[in-house]
Design a protein around this motif. Structure first.
Motif, PDB file in Angstrom:
ATOM      1  N   LEU A  53      41.966  36.801  28.844  1.00  0.00           N
ATOM      2  CA  LEU A  53      43.174  37.580  29.099  1.00  0.00           C
ATOM      3  C   LEU A  53      44.273  36.738  29.733  1.00  0.00           C
ATOM      4  O   LEU A  53      45.456  36.928  29.455  1.00  0.00           O
ATOM      5  CB  LEU A  53      42.859  38.789  29.987  1.00  0.00           C
ATOM      6  N   ASN A  54      43.878  35.804  30.582  1.00  0.00           N
ATOM      7  CA  ASN A  54      44.843  34.951  31.273  1.00  0.00           C
ATOM      8  C   ASN A  54      45.205  33.693  30.492  1.00  0.00           C
ATOM      9  O   ASN A  54      46.113  32.968  30.873  1.00  0.00           O
ATOM     10  CB  ASN A  54      44.314  34.556  32.656  1.00  0.00           C
ATOM     11  N   GLU A 101      38.920  43.981  33.086  1.00  0.00           N
ATOM     12  CA  GLU A 101      40.200  44.056  32.367  1.00  0.00           C
ATOM     13  C   GLU A 101      41.215  44.880  33.146  1.00  0.00           C
ATOM     14  O   GLU A 101      42.389  44.522  33.226  1.00  0.00           O
ATOM     15  CB  GLU A 101      40.003  44.672  30.976  1.00  0.00           C
ATOM     16  N   GLU A 102      40.765  45.987  33.715  1.00  0.00           N
ATOM     17  CA  GLU A 102      41.673  46.831  34.491  1.00  0.00           C
ATOM     18  C   GLU A 102      42.283  46.043  35.650  1.00  0.00           C
ATOM     19  O   GLU A 102      43.477  46.119  35.902  1.00  0.00           O
ATOM     20  CB  GLU A 102      40.928  48.052  35.023  1.00  0.00           C
ATOM     21  N   THR A 104      42.586  42.788  35.852  1.00  0.00           N
ATOM     22  CA  THR A 104      43.380  41.674  35.338  1.00  0.00           C
ATOM     23  C   THR A 104      44.696  42.126  34.739  1.00  0.00           C
ATOM     24  O   THR A 104      45.726  41.497  34.933  1.00  0.00           O
ATOM     25  CB  THR A 104      42.566  40.892  34.286  1.00  0.00           C
ATOM     26  N   GLN A 105      44.673  43.234  34.016  1.00  0.00           N
ATOM     27  CA  GLN A 105      45.827  43.623  33.222  1.00  0.00           C
ATOM     28  C   GLN A 105      46.728  44.679  33.830  1.00  0.00           C
ATOM     29  O   GLN A 105      47.815  44.879  33.336  1.00  0.00           O
ATOM     30  CB  GLN A 105      45.372  44.157  31.862  1.00  0.00           C
ATOM     31  N   PRO A 109      43.764  49.262  30.433  1.00  0.00           N
ATOM     32  CA  PRO A 109      43.752  49.130  28.974  1.00  0.00           C
ATOM     33  C   PRO A 109      43.517  50.496  28.316  1.00  0.00           C
ATOM     34  O   PRO A 109      43.008  51.415  28.947  1.00  0.00           O
ATOM     35  CB  PRO A 109      42.579  48.196  28.705  1.00  0.00           C
ATOM     36  N   ASN A 135      40.655  35.684  38.450  1.00  0.00           N
ATOM     37  CA  ASN A 135      42.095  35.677  38.202  1.00  0.00           C
ATOM     38  C   ASN A 135      42.763  34.579  39.029  1.00  0.00           C
ATOM     39  O   ASN A 135      43.643  33.872  38.539  1.00  0.00           O
ATOM     40  CB  ASN A 135      42.705  37.048  38.520  1.00  0.00           C
TER      41      ASN A 135
END
Length: 150
Positions: A53-54, A101-102, A104-105, A109, A135
């Motif tokens: 993701l990064n 993911e939550e 990170t983003q 999502p 992260n």
């Protein structure tokens, strides 16, 4: 004060005391993860997904190698980027990657929520700390332009 343009600055070398604090933070998050009772392979899946993701090539290479050493298959590694579309991952693995993911983003999502009740509070906390640390490492590696060569 000298200004640099388009020059990589190795953050760990410029401020080694901050880098050492990050290492300690990482060790504490790893300890919390181990104490949570989750499979160590899930930690690598989280680190891989957060790094995807990064866009951190350095961390992706490192954690895919670590996952392989723990017995991860190439088939599963090939679909981590679209884990929710495959049948390769257990309900716990899916919940862990969705939670990572939550974190990170932000915002959440659009796929299935991680909050399905399969993770204990301790596991949710351990996964969250691991994703937060990952992260941080991604940002250090990307900003420092860590080399990634064959």
């Amino acid at each position: 004060m000298s200004a640099t343009s388009n020059t990589a600055v190795n953050l760990g070398k410029v401020h080694p005391e901050v880098y050492q604090a990050m290492i300690q933070f990482n060790q504490q998050a790893d300890s919390a993860f181990k104490a949570s009772g989750l499979d160590p392979l899930i930690a690598e899946l989280i680190k891989i997904r957060v790094s995807q993701l990064n866009g951190c090539a350095f961390c992706l290479r490192m954690h895919q190698r670590d996952a392989i050493k723990l017995g991860e298959s190439m088939d599963r590694l090939a679909v981590v980027a679209a884990w929710w579309e495959s049948q390769y991952f257990s309900e716990v693995e899916q919940a862990a990657m969705a939670l990572a993911e939550e974190i990170t983003q932000l915002p959440v999502p659009q796929h299935k929520s991680w909050n399905t009740g399969v993770l204990s509070d301790e596991q949710v906390s351990a996964i969250s700390w691991l994703a937060i640390v990952m992260n941080g490492w991604n940002r250090i590696a990307i900003q420092s332009h860590y080399p990634v060569a064959p």
